[in-house]
Scaffold this active site. Sequence first.
Site, mmCIF file in Angstrom:
data_model
loop_
_atom_site.group_PDB
_atom_site.id
_atom_site.type_symbol
_atom_site.label_atom_id
_atom_site.label_comp_id
_atom_site.label_asym_id
_atom_site.label_seq_id
_atom_site.Cartn_x
_atom_site.Cartn_y
_atom_site.Cartn_z
ATOM 1 N N ARG A 44 22.401 74.973 22.766
ATOM 2 C CA ARG A 44 22.154 74.617 24.160
ATOM 3 C C ARG A 44 21.760 73.148 24.184
ATOM 4 O O ARG A 44 21.215 72.627 23.208
ATOM 5 C CB ARG A 44 21.023 75.464 24.756
ATOM 6 C CG ARG A 44 21.280 76.965 24.748
ATOM 7 C CD ARG A 44 20.081 77.716 25.309
ATOM 8 N NE ARG A 44 20.307 79.158 25.361
ATOM 9 C CZ ARG A 44 19.988 80.023 24.417
ATOM 10 N NH1 ARG A 44 19.397 79.582 23.304
ATOM 11 N NH2 ARG A 44 20.233 81.308 24.537
ATOM 12 N N LYS A 58 15.688 79.319 24.121
ATOM 13 C CA LYS A 58 15.491 80.145 25.306
ATOM 14 C C LYS A 58 14.806 81.442 24.897
ATOM 15 O O LYS A 58 15.240 82.114 23.979
ATOM 16 C CB LYS A 58 16.848 80.446 25.955
ATOM 17 C CG LYS A 58 16.742 80.958 27.375
ATOM 18 C CD LYS A 58 18.112 81.028 27.998
ATOM 19 C CE LYS A 58 18.025 81.480 29.435
ATOM 20 N NZ LYS A 58 19.356 81.568 30.057
ATOM 21 N N HIS A 98 27.689 73.293 28.047
ATOM 22 C CA HIS A 98 27.792 74.752 27.979
ATOM 23 C C HIS A 98 29.214 75.199 27.651
ATOM 24 O O HIS A 98 29.411 76.247 27.023
ATOM 25 C CB HIS A 98 27.319 75.377 29.285
ATOM 26 C CG HIS A 98 26.514 76.622 29.066
ATOM 27 N ND1 HIS A 98 25.393 76.659 28.253
ATOM 28 C CD2 HIS A 98 26.674 77.899 29.522
ATOM 29 C CE1 HIS A 98 24.895 77.884 28.238
ATOM 30 N NE2 HIS A 98 25.658 78.654 28.988
ATOM 31 N N ARG A 146 29.473 75.231 23.969
ATOM 32 C CA ARG A 146 28.785 76.421 23.429
ATOM 33 C C ARG A 146 29.668 77.659 23.611
ATOM 34 O O ARG A 146 29.791 78.486 22.703
ATOM 35 C CB ARG A 146 27.443 76.581 24.137
ATOM 36 C CG ARG A 146 26.618 77.802 23.718
ATOM 37 C CD ARG A 146 25.231 77.683 24.344
ATOM 38 N NE ARG A 146 24.554 78.958 24.445
ATOM 39 C CZ ARG A 146 23.833 79.513 23.472
ATOM 40 N NH1 ARG A 146 23.730 78.910 22.303
ATOM 41 N NH2 ARG A 146 23.216 80.668 23.656
ATOM 42 N N HIS A 175 21.075 84.937 21.447
ATOM 43 C CA HIS A 175 21.018 85.901 22.549
ATOM 44 C C HIS A 175 20.115 87.069 22.163
ATOM 45 O O HIS A 175 20.262 87.632 21.080
ATOM 46 C CB HIS A 175 22.418 86.448 22.864
ATOM 47 C CG HIS A 175 23.299 85.469 23.566
ATOM 48 N ND1 HIS A 175 24.675 85.591 23.608
ATOM 49 C CD2 HIS A 175 23.005 84.334 24.257
ATOM 50 C CE1 HIS A 175 25.188 84.585 24.290
ATOM 51 N NE2 HIS A 175 24.197 83.813 24.694
ATOM 52 N N TYR A 183 32.075 87.476 25.724
ATOM 53 C CA TYR A 183 33.092 86.693 25.019
ATOM 54 C C TYR A 183 34.243 87.565 24.539
ATOM 55 O O TYR A 183 35.340 87.062 24.299
ATOM 56 C CB TYR A 183 32.463 85.942 23.842
ATOM 57 C CG TYR A 183 31.503 84.878 24.305
ATOM 58 C CD1 TYR A 183 31.968 83.684 24.841
ATOM 59 C CD2 TYR A 183 30.126 85.082 24.256
ATOM 60 C CE1 TYR A 183 31.090 82.721 25.306
ATOM 61 C CE2 TYR A 183 29.244 84.126 24.714
ATOM 62 C CZ TYR A 183 29.728 82.946 25.236
ATOM 63 O OH TYR A 183 28.854 81.999 25.700
#
Length: 282
Positions: free
Chosen positions: A132, A157, A223, A226, A249, A258
């Site tokens: 990120r 995150k 992004h 990414r 994640h 994805y």
Amino acid sequence: MEAINEVIEEYETYLDLEGKSPNTIRMYSYYVRRYLEGGGELKARSALRFLAKLRREGYSNKSLNLVVQALRSYFRFEGYDEEAEKLRPPKVPKSLPKSLTREEVRKILSVIPPTKKRDRLIFLLLYGAGLRVSELCNLKKSDVDFERSLIIVRGGKGAKDRVVPIPAFLLEGIKAYLETRDDDSEYLIVEDRRERKDKLSPKTVWYLLKKYGDRAGIRVTPHMLRHSFATHMLENGVDIRAIQELLGHSNLSTTQIYTKVTVEHLRKAQEKARLIEGLIEK
């Protein structure tokens, strides 16, 4: 106004203790401040009137969703959990993340001069490590393990650290860039045009990608790089749980989007091949 400032300061401390990222704290504080300055009360009805006002101003469902999250968080901070539960975010249609083709990635990299070692490193870390933009800017020299060829992404995150192995080519890019540095900043990548070498800002990253994207004739954002990292990894047969860990994640469902991108990629390839059509067409 002074009272509101005090409330916002306490609220930001609460968010920090909750492990929210600096960007989330900034956005939540902005909307809560607007709400309070507009006379907002700790009632769901008051919040709904505020949301209706933003809708009239042209806010999309996606933007309103963020405002709802901010207000629900603030209501809980004040101890009004029941009112917070009454606020429901508007439905946002799920869209597949946009990613670049491998050829587009190569084309953008080709327009970044080899002499611009910092700029090339920024691009390669976003694409080659799936970082990120906030994680990239917060990387420190000490986060790079040259012996084991990996970087430690700290406090991403959700405030979770993770380890990301990096290829030898990327490791050499880091070394080459650091050899150009003569400052004592602890950060891995710093701003170029300042006397004091401050850490890299997200604004600079966005600016650089736009500059090189325009030069290559390709729209690109941090992004998107990414997303491209994840999509290309999946296309190469990498296990989705490994991709989940590399991306940081917490939920597998976030990564599974994805698979839809890859299915679309395969569908287009099949349509292009026209194998069955070739059997039945005269």
